[in-house]
Structure formats: C-alpha cells, structure tokens
Design a protein around this motif. Structure first.
Motif, mmCIF file in Angstrom:
data_model
loop_
_atom_site.group_PDB
_atom_site.id
_atom_site.type_symbol
_atom_site.label_atom_id
_atom_site.label_comp_id
_atom_site.label_asym_id
_atom_site.label_seq_id
_atom_site.Cartn_x
_atom_site.Cartn_y
_atom_site.Cartn_z
ATOM 1 N N TYR A 26 0.850 -1.442 0.558
ATOM 2 C CA TYR A 26 0.120 -0.082 0.112
ATOM 3 C C TYR A 26 1.007 1.514 -0.110
ATOM 4 O O TYR A 26 1.891 1.723 0.828
ATOM 5 N N LYS A 43 0.282 6.155 4.506
ATOM 6 C CA LYS A 43 -1.018 6.361 4.473
ATOM 7 C C LYS A 43 -1.615 8.090 4.338
ATOM 8 O O LYS A 43 -2.525 8.063 3.846
ATOM 9 N N GLN A 85 -4.359 9.210 -0.942
ATOM 10 C CA GLN A 85 -6.551 9.087 -0.887
ATOM 11 C C GLN A 85 -7.267 9.811 -2.105
ATOM 12 O O GLN A 85 -8.512 9.430 -2.396
#
Length: 127
Positions: free
Chosen positions: A66, A69, A75
């Motif tokens: 991934y 964050k 996003q």
C-alpha cells in the motif's frame, strides 16, 4: 466485502498508473479498468492483476504493498475509485479499454481506435 476489495484494487490501479495526472486522467484510468471489467465489480481485481496488463503489477517490488497512509494521491485514488464503482463518475474515455503514456509507442496502438488524450495518456477502444 467484495465491493471494498474491488475499490481497493481499482484505487491501487489509479494510484500506480495515474497519480501524477490531473483528476480527469485518474478517472480515465479508472474507467478503462471498469470498461475491461464490463463494469462488473467481481471482475475489477482480476482485470487489474491480469498478467502484463498494467505496468505496476509487473514490478519486482511487491505490487500489493500500500502507498503511505498520509499520501494525498492515495487518498484521492481511493475516493475516485469509490465514486467510480458506485456509479457517480462516468466514462471520460469514450469506451476505451487500453491506454499508454506519451513516452511509449506500443505496437498494439495501431490495432485500436484512439478515443481521447488526457494528460500524459492516450486512450484507445476497439475499432
């Protein structure tokens, strides 16, 4: 759970293939993926991870990892993927199922009809 997994696969594809593109270009990459999947949620992950279809899935580093964050591009990719899967964003590629960046000249490009150029990508559909 199926929809969440599909959104994740689509977001990963948008992120890795188009994170530096304008939003319209990111939507375009997402809708190409959906066009290949015939807009069937169950087919999104198999389309994304089909061998030799998207460059990022062939990288030696783990293509399943991934993005960070706090990454704003990640996003945005997740938000766009969710909207595409939920039918809130329409196909901006005129039915394209393939694309490439301006920096490459794949042999297959002559087999298809160019539909649109968005940002750094050229999009194609079947003739």
């Amino acid at each position: 759970m199926l929809i969440q997994g599909a959104i994740l696969c689509l977001a990963m594809n948008i992120y890795h293939e188009a994170r530096g593109e304008p939003v319209k270009g990111q939507i375009a990459v997402g809708t190409v993926t959906m066009n290949r999947a015939n807009w069937d949620v169950k087919e999104i992950c198999p389309v994304v991870y089909a061998p030799k279809q998207f460059s990022w899935t062939s990288l030696k580093k783990n293509p399943h990892s991934y993005p960070p964050k706090g990454d704003k591009s990640w996003q945005r990719a997740r938000q766009l993927a969710k909207k595409i899967v939920e039918g809130e964003l329409q196909d901006v590629t005129k039915g394209a199922t393939y694309f490439h960046t301006h920096s490459v000249k794949p042999v297959w490009r002559h087999t298809f009809q160019r539909t649109v150029v968005i940002g750094n990508h050229v999009f194609y559909a079947s003739r």
